[in-house]
Design a protein around this motif. Structure first.
Motif, mmCIF file in Angstrom:
data_model
loop_
_atom_site.group_PDB
_atom_site.id
_atom_site.type_symbol
_atom_site.label_atom_id
_atom_site.label_comp_id
_atom_site.label_asym_id
_atom_site.label_seq_id
_atom_site.Cartn_x
_atom_site.Cartn_y
_atom_site.Cartn_z
ATOM 1 N N LEU A 54 6.263 -2.013 8.658
ATOM 2 C CA LEU A 54 7.005 -2.057 7.395
ATOM 3 C C LEU A 54 7.593 -0.697 7.046
ATOM 4 O O LEU A 54 8.729 -0.611 6.548
ATOM 5 C CB LEU A 54 6.099 -2.558 6.261
ATOM 6 N N LEU A 55 6.840 0.367 7.303
ATOM 7 C CA LEU A 55 7.383 1.709 7.073
ATOM 8 C C LEU A 55 8.577 1.960 7.989
ATOM 9 O O LEU A 55 9.586 2.552 7.567
ATOM 10 C CB LEU A 55 6.304 2.768 7.299
ATOM 11 N N GLY A 56 8.490 1.519 9.230
ATOM 12 C CA GLY A 56 9.598 1.689 10.153
ATOM 13 C C GLY A 56 10.845 0.935 9.717
ATOM 14 O O GLY A 56 11.971 1.386 9.959
ATOM 15 N N LEU A 57 10.652 -0.212 9.065
ATOM 16 C CA LEU A 57 11.789 -0.997 8.578
ATOM 17 C C LEU A 57 12.363 -0.447 7.282
ATOM 18 O O LEU A 57 13.414 -0.912 6.832
ATOM 19 C CB LEU A 57 11.374 -2.455 8.383
ATOM 20 N N GLY A 58 11.654 0.526 6.668
ATOM 21 C CA GLY A 58 12.204 1.165 5.485
ATOM 22 C C GLY A 58 11.385 1.053 4.220
ATOM 23 O O GLY A 58 11.810 1.544 3.162
ATOM 24 N N ALA A 59 10.224 0.411 4.274
ATOM 25 C CA ALA A 59 9.366 0.341 3.090
ATOM 26 C C ALA A 59 8.867 1.739 2.720
ATOM 27 O O ALA A 59 8.709 2.601 3.596
ATOM 28 C CB ALA A 59 8.187 -0.592 3.346
ATOM 29 N N THR A 60 8.594 1.962 1.445
ATOM 30 C CA THR A 60 8.059 3.250 1.005
ATOM 31 C C THR A 60 6.555 3.138 0.805
ATOM 32 O O THR A 60 6.025 2.062 0.530
ATOM 33 C CB THR A 60 8.705 3.687 -0.317
ATOM 34 N N ARG A 61 5.888 4.268 0.940
ATOM 35 C CA ARG A 61 4.434 4.268 0.737
ATOM 36 C C ARG A 61 4.091 3.946 -0.710
ATOM 37 O O ARG A 61 3.059 3.317 -0.992
ATOM 38 C CB ARG A 61 3.856 5.625 1.147
ATOM 39 N N ALA A 62 4.922 4.376 -1.647
ATOM 40 C CA ALA A 62 4.677 4.057 -3.057
ATOM 41 C C ALA A 62 4.698 2.550 -3.279
ATOM 42 O O ALA A 62 3.880 1.999 -4.023
ATOM 43 C CB ALA A 62 5.720 4.743 -3.938
ATOM 44 N N ASP A 63 5.625 1.851 -2.605
ATOM 45 C CA ASP A 63 5.689 0.399 -2.758
ATOM 46 C C ASP A 63 4.557 -0.303 -2.028
ATOM 47 O O ASP A 63 4.109 -1.382 -2.449
ATOM 48 C CB ASP A 63 7.044 -0.111 -2.271
ATOM 49 N N LEU A 64 4.075 0.267 -0.935
ATOM 50 C CA LEU A 64 2.886 -0.290 -0.289
ATOM 51 C C LEU A 64 1.695 -0.241 -1.233
ATOM 52 O O LEU A 64 0.922 -1.201 -1.342
ATOM 53 C CB LEU A 64 2.572 0.475 1.001
ATOM 54 N N ASP A 65 1.546 0.862 -1.942
ATOM 55 C CA ASP A 65 0.460 0.986 -2.921
ATOM 56 C C ASP A 65 0.648 -0.015 -4.059
ATOM 57 O O ASP A 65 -0.306 -0.674 -4.488
ATOM 58 C CB ASP A 65 0.408 2.407 -3.478
ATOM 59 N N ALA A 66 1.878 -0.144 -4.545
ATOM 60 C CA ALA A 66 2.149 -1.049 -5.666
ATOM 61 C C ALA A 66 1.908 -2.503 -5.283
ATOM 62 O O ALA A 66 1.497 -3.321 -6.124
ATOM 63 C CB ALA A 66 3.581 -0.859 -6.147
ATOM 64 N N LEU A 67 2.146 -2.845 -4.026
ATOM 65 C CA LEU A 67 1.963 -4.212 -3.566
ATOM 66 C C LEU A 67 0.516 -4.665 -3.707
ATOM 67 O O LEU A 67 0.245 -5.852 -3.930
ATOM 68 C CB LEU A 67 2.404 -4.321 -2.102
ATOM 69 N N GLN A 68 -0.409 -3.741 -3.620
ATOM 70 C CA GLN A 68 -1.829 -4.089 -3.734
ATOM 71 C C GLN A 68 -2.231 -4.420 -5.165
ATOM 72 O O GLN A 68 -3.310 -4.980 -5.390
ATOM 73 C CB GLN A 68 -2.680 -2.931 -3.210
ATOM 74 N N ARG A 69 -1.373 -4.092 -6.133
ATOM 75 C CA ARG A 69 -1.696 -4.342 -7.544
ATOM 76 C C ARG A 69 -0.897 -5.484 -8.165
ATOM 77 O O ARG A 69 -1.142 -5.870 -9.305
ATOM 78 C CB ARG A 69 -1.444 -3.065 -8.359
ATOM 79 N N VAL A 70 0.070 -6.023 -7.438
ATOM 80 C CA VAL A 70 0.992 -6.984 -8.030
ATOM 81 C C VAL A 70 0.291 -8.269 -8.480
ATOM 82 O O VAL A 70 0.734 -8.932 -9.431
ATOM 83 C CB VAL A 70 2.137 -7.299 -7.034
ATOM 84 N N SER A 71 -0.815 -8.626 -7.852
ATOM 85 C CA SER A 71 -1.507 -9.869 -8.204
ATOM 86 C C SER A 71 -2.247 -9.783 -9.533
ATOM 87 O O SER A 71 -2.768 -10.802 -10.019
ATOM 88 C CB SER A 71 -2.481 -10.263 -7.092
ATOM 89 N N ASP A 72 -2.317 -8.601 -10.129
ATOM 90 C CA ASP A 72 -2.945 -8.471 -11.440
ATOM 91 C C ASP A 72 -2.097 -9.103 -12.536
ATOM 92 O O ASP A 72 -2.568 -9.264 -13.666
ATOM 93 C CB ASP A 72 -3.174 -6.990 -11.782
ATOM 94 N N ASN A 73 -0.858 -9.471 -12.217
ATOM 95 C CA ASN A 73 0.062 -9.989 -13.220
ATOM 96 C C ASN A 73 0.397 -11.462 -13.009
ATOM 97 O O ASN A 73 1.519 -11.900 -13.277
ATOM 98 C CB ASN A 73 1.353 -9.162 -13.211
ATOM 99 N N LEU A 74 -0.571 -12.234 -12.543
ATOM 100 C CA LEU A 74 -0.359 -13.651 -12.298
ATOM 101 C C LEU A 74 -0.789 -14.495 -13.491
ATOM 102 O O LEU A 74 -1.546 -14.038 -14.354
ATOM 103 C CB LEU A 74 -1.130 -14.090 -11.044
ATOM 104 N N TYR A 75 -0.315 -15.750 -13.509
ATOM 105 C CA TYR A 75 -0.679 -16.707 -14.554
ATOM 106 C C TYR A 75 -1.524 -17.829 -13.970
ATOM 107 O O TYR A 75 -1.620 -17.985 -12.747
ATOM 108 C CB TYR A 75 0.577 -17.307 -15.196
ATOM 109 N N SER A 76 -2.072 -18.661 -14.835
ATOM 110 C CA SER A 76 -2.864 -19.806 -14.395
ATOM 111 C C SER A 76 -1.999 -20.771 -13.599
ATOM 112 O O SER A 76 -0.818 -20.960 -13.886
ATOM 113 C CB SER A 76 -3.468 -20.534 -15.603
ATOM 114 N N ASP A 77 -2.611 -21.391 -12.601
ATOM 115 C CA ASP A 77 -1.931 -22.335 -11.728
ATOM 116 C C ASP A 77 -1.757 -23.677 -12.444
ATOM 117 O O ASP A 77 -2.615 -24.076 -13.237
ATOM 118 C CB ASP A 77 -2.772 -22.516 -10.464
ATOM 119 N N PRO A 78 -0.674 -24.423 -12.184
ATOM 120 C CA PRO A 78 -0.456 -25.679 -12.902
ATOM 121 C C PRO A 78 -1.451 -26.789 -12.588
ATOM 122 O O PRO A 78 -1.638 -27.686 -13.410
ATOM 123 C CB PRO A 78 0.966 -26.084 -12.487
#
Length: 391
Positions: free
Chosen positions: A118-142
């Motif tokens: 992913l880094l080779g394809l152009g991802a940033t390390r800051a976004d790799l770190d942020a990706l690990q926290r994105v699930s904290d903002n989920l809602y209840s499943d239907p």
């Protein structure tokens, strides 16, 4: 299309009535334009003429991308990586994985290897770190009380060599697609994936990676899908499976199943209090003869092809969904008095439904219109068609 009255009656994890996990925030970005063919970059055109097999030659013409404003985060653009040595390493390693995928019809990639890709394809390390926290903002499943979720639809458009966000549509899977659960055939409405995920360059690199692996790979075909189309639908789920002292979280409550698509990719983002040593959330892959709906404890040994366990950040499994059924064990806690969680990204990718056929559950919820409020589009690298056993 579904009417607004019908939409209101569908099962929905409503953002008005459900309380989000603390820290949730959204921001609509300025509208970004649909991909248009731009002027070619001289160096790319030169590479095409001198050596058509060179990775540069397979790139689309230099892509102008969306209008740049100070409010828009920099987006992934593989066409700007062509003079970076790490990009060529990532392409070469991905092509090796692609060959393995074509032969074995599934691959499991260790997270540490995915980080480098992913880094080779152009991802940033800051976004790799942020990706690990994105699930904290989920809602209840239907429909599942032990799950928190969001989803979003994307289009792999091989005519424009780009992947873009599509407008909101409900989601459904049926028994006819080898998915047997209490909500099979039910049209479900999920809260939408927001910019914090779709504008993350690591997430965008995952989309590019999947496009590189799957483009041109021939598979067993599902009925009522249009295999002449150069566009694929990718439904992305960001999921958190939760086990508490009172409820067991099951990543695949439906037991043995397929996902109703052509290619499935699952990427691990992290977990808390999950007992990996106790075989939590192990994925079992089965022969297509295994009974749909059977629990992982009921599977026949002769139908078991392999098993993998997502343990580390970005551990990723890809499988040909039309040729492999799969099931999972539940999320078990280390400390049974506390909550255990498992966070995943699930990428369901298939050809579009044939219009007018009338037999597919998703025929009227399969739009290709771009998302007006949450636009996103990035260029793809396409390796060209490499055919497998279904040629």
């Amino acid at each position: 299309m579904l009417t607004s009255i019908v939409m209101k009656q569908l099962p929905r994890a409503s953002t008005r009535s459900l309380r989000p996990i603390p820290g949730a925030s959204t921001r609509l970005q300025p509208h970004r334009l649909y991909h248009e063919t731009p002027q070619s970059r001289a160096s790319v055109e030169t590479a095409r003429s001198l050596n058509p097999t060179d990775p540069i030659a397979n790139l689309p013409p230099a892509w102008s991308g969306p209008p740049i404003t100070k409010d828009i985060r920099p987006q992934l653009d593989v066409t700007k990586r062509v003079f970076n040595p790490s990009y060529y390493t990532a392409v070469a390693e991905t092509m090796k994985l692609r060959s393995k995928y074509i032969t074995n019809r599934s691959i499991f990639v260790e997270g540490s290897d995915m980080v480098s890709l992913l880094l080779g394809l152009g991802a940033t390390r800051a976004d790799l770190d942020a990706l690990q926290r994105v699930s904290d903002n989920l809602y209840s499943d239907p429909t599942l009380p032990f799950r928190r979720s969001r989803n979003g639809r994307f289009c792999f458009d091989f005519s424009t060599r780009s992947v873009r966000r599509l407008e909101f549509q409900p989601f459904a899977l049926s028994v006819e697609e080898d998915f047997k659960r209490h909500d099979s055939g039910q049209i479900r409405v999920f809260d939408e994936v927001q910019d914090e995920l779709q504008l993350n360059t690591a997430f965008q690199a995952l989309l590019v990676f999947k496009g590189m692996i799957c483009h041109g790979v021939q598979t067993a075909q599902r009925p009522r899908l249009d295999y002449s189309s150069d566009k694929w639908v990718c439904t992305l789920f960001n999921l958190r499976t939760v086990t508490t002292p009172s409820i067991l979280g099951e990543p695949a409550l439906e037991g043995v199943h397929t996902d109703g698509v052509d290619h499935t990719m699952t990427t691990y983002l992290g977990s808390k209090n999950m007992d990996v040593a106790a075989n939590s959330a192990v994925t079992f892959m089965h022969d297509m003869n295994e009974e749909t709906g059977a629990k992982y404890t009921e599977i026949k040994p002769q139908n078991l092809r392999s098993r993998v366990q997502h343990r580390h950040f970005l551990d990723t499994l890809l499988l040909v969904d039309t040729e492999n059924k799969h099931s999972l064990s539940p999320v078990l806690p280390v400390d049974e008095t506390k909550e255990a969680t498992r966070d995943m990204l699930i990428f369901f990718t298939r050809r579009p439904v044939k219009k007018g056929d009338g037999g597919h559950i998703s025929e009227n919820i399969d739009s290709f219109r771009p998302h007006e409020e949450l636009p996103m589009e990035v260029p793809l690298f396409l390796p060209g068609a490499i055919y497998g056993k279904w040629e």
